[in-house]
Scaffold this active site. Structure first.
Site, PDB file in Angstrom:
ATOM      1  CG  PHE A 105     -63.657  29.725 -21.054  1.00 49.89           C
ATOM      2  CD1 PHE A 105     -64.729  28.977 -19.965  1.00 49.89           C
ATOM      3  CD2 PHE A 105     -63.062  28.853 -21.354  1.00 49.89           C
ATOM      4  CE1 PHE A 105     -65.378  27.462 -19.749  1.00 49.89           C
ATOM      5  CE2 PHE A 105     -63.023  27.406 -21.173  1.00 49.89           C
ATOM      6  CZ  PHE A 105     -64.467  26.997 -19.982  1.00 49.89           C
TER       7      PHE A 105
ATOM      8  CG  LEU B 131     -62.263  30.966 -26.091  1.00 53.73           C
ATOM      9  CD1 LEU B 131     -62.789  30.187 -27.681  1.00 53.73           C
ATOM     10  CD2 LEU B 131     -63.029  30.714 -25.067  1.00 53.73           C
ATOM     11  CD  GLU B 132     -54.446  28.493 -20.224  1.00 55.79           C
ATOM     12  OE1 GLU B 132     -53.995  27.883 -19.985  1.00 55.79           O
ATOM     13  OE2 GLU B 132     -55.044  30.507 -20.178  1.00 55.79           O
ATOM     14  CG  LEU B 133     -59.518  26.116 -25.617  1.00 55.59           C
ATOM     15  CD1 LEU B 133     -60.209  25.643 -26.351  1.00 55.59           C
ATOM     16  CD2 LEU B 133     -60.793  26.628 -23.629  1.00 55.59           C
TER      17      LEU B 133
END
Length: 467
Positions: A209, A232-234
């Site tokens: 994501f 997760l890359e947020l």
């Protein structure tokens, strides 16, 4: 039951540019099933076969650069002068991952012993769900899609509703490159509930994501009832520290570009600038001089530097950060610029804004702004700068600007971020790990370790038959 209709709104005009039908319940059930069936065959292909397919796909992507660039400008508003560069960079990134795949995916030998053979094989994990954002859709997608395919996985893609056609092009070009049916599939959706349904499907072996912290937490929560890896890359709130020994004019050019390129809509945009007090005023003046030369306007104009932000909601959030800072004592030090004062009337245009006198009581220094804002804070020492750089829930990238590169390296050791630059910013290098610390994410892409999420270790322990 009616199917969700997803409308893409132009950030330049706030008018609809296209629609797509969302996935139905039957689609959500069928996609993982098809991916699982295709995986049983695709995992048995050779790495060389997969490399040839990826090589053809990357060439074809580059061949279509012009039309893909124009489409990006229409759908997400980045000026046409720059969208083609994303396609070029995505191809170069893919070519690097292709180049290292032989070495990265080969078997690892165990200790030699007479009468035994032991080794570890990197087996594909299975169907991979890739959910990715609109701000750099091709770059973000390549990070996960290329290693996933090279490792022998099947893939289901979920694009942002803002850039829905990306997956359609990718699937078509991969098919033309010889990828078997069912290896790459996609679906459209705007509803978080729809997305969570497929995340929960037990056939999905890995979820990747890229997006907001809130979106990442929702995906993580949806996956929590079963054993599945989630990458997760947020968000980011990336700081820069300007030491007193730099060439001020050069640093100002670099910082402005790092802060407002793509209208500041990069996860690794510069969002906090700390400047040594001895050069603070000179730096602010140099930034003002740089901003005078920027053109805000229609992204289809090849002379435009800065286009609109993605939505009315985003524009309002950015302007709220600016207003909060000014209300708490910051100064809007943006220079006069005719294009800033008179942007196109219909779109979501936000003038690049230089703020001085900021501090950490202001949301513009603590929450992700994701817009063309340059908040500058005065510091008295290296120690104060590092302390403030680390005073954040985020930790994606950070940068230190100094002629003393040895000192820059020394200071970088103490910065809490997945990537620390010295005399550079906003540049995910394909040979390094792209990874977020703190609330900026979990897991990593790019580099040799960027393949690890897409494989699982399988040990082989073979003993000669006793005679």
């Amino acid at each position: 039951m009616s199917v969700e209709v997803i409308t893409t709104i132009s950030p330049t005009t706030n008018e609809p540019v296209l629609t797509r039908n969302g996935a139905s319940a039957a689609d959500l059930e069928l996609l993982p099933k098809v991916a699982t069936e295709a995986f049983q065959k695709f995992r048995k292909t050779t790495l060389k076969e997969r490399q040839e397919i990826v090589k053809k796909f990357l060439k074809s992507l580059l061949d279509h650069e012009a039309e893909l660039a124009e489409e990006l400008t229409t759908q997400m508003g980045r000026p046409i002068a720059y969208t083609g560069k994303e396609i070029q960079t995505a191809v170069k990134r893919g070519e690097y991952l292709l180049k290292i795949s032989d070495e990265v995916l080969k078997d690892t030998d165990g200790e030699p012993e007479q009468g035994f053979k032991r080794f570890i094989r990197k087996a594909p994990v299975g169907p991979v769900l890739i959910i990715f954002a609109w701000n750099y859709p091709y770059l973000i997608l390549v990070n996960s899609l290329i290693p996933a395919i090279l490792a022998g996985n099947t893939v289901i893609l979920k694009p942002s509703p803002q850039t829905p056609t990306i997956v359609e092009h990718v699937a078509k070009l991969f098919t033309e490159a010889g990828l078997p049916d069912g290896v790459v599939q996609y679906f459209h959706c705007g509803s978080p509930t729809t997305m969570e349904t497929i995340v929960r499907d037990p056939k999905i072996a890995l979820v990747c994501f890229t997006g907001s912290v809130a979106g990442g937490l929702a995906v993580q929560k949806a996956a929590a009832d079963r054993i599945v890896n989630v990458g997760l890359e947020l968000g980011g709130k990336d700081p820069a520290y300007i030491r007193d020994d730099v060439d001020i004019a050069w640093a100002a050019e670099e910082i402005v570009d790092g802060a407002i390129f793509n209208s500041g809509q990069s996860c690794c945009s510069l969002e906090r600038i700390y400047v040594d007090a001895k050069v603070h005023d000179a730096f602010v003046e140099a930034v003002q001089n740089v901003l005078k030369g920027y053109k805000l306007g229609d992204p289809s104009d090849k002379n435009t530097h800065i286009g609109p932000v993605i939505s009315k909601r985003s524009k309002e959030a950015i302007e709220a950060h600016i207003a909060d800072a000014v209300a708490k004592g910051a100064k809007d030090a943006t220079p006069e610029n005719e294009t800033f004062a008179n942007p196109p009337s219909k779109g979501n245009f936000v003038k690049p804004t230089l703020l001085t006198g900021v501090d950490h009581t202001m949301t513009v220094m603590t929450e992700e702004t994701f817009g063309p804002v340059i908040p500058v804070m005065k510091v008295s020492s290296d120690a104060e700068a590092i302390q403030l750089m680390n005073d954040s829930e985020f930790g994606l990238t950070a940068s230190i600007w100094t002629k003393d590169t040895a000192k820059g390296y020394e200071l970088a050791e103490d910065v809490e971020a997945g990537t620390v630059f010295v005399n550079r910013c906003d540049f995910p290098s394909p040979d390094l790990a792209w990874t977020g610390w703190k609330n900026s994410g979990r897991g990593q892409t790019l580099g040799r370790f960027g393949f690890e999420a897409f494989v699982k270790s399988k040990s082989f322990h073979l003993k000669d038959y006793p005679k």
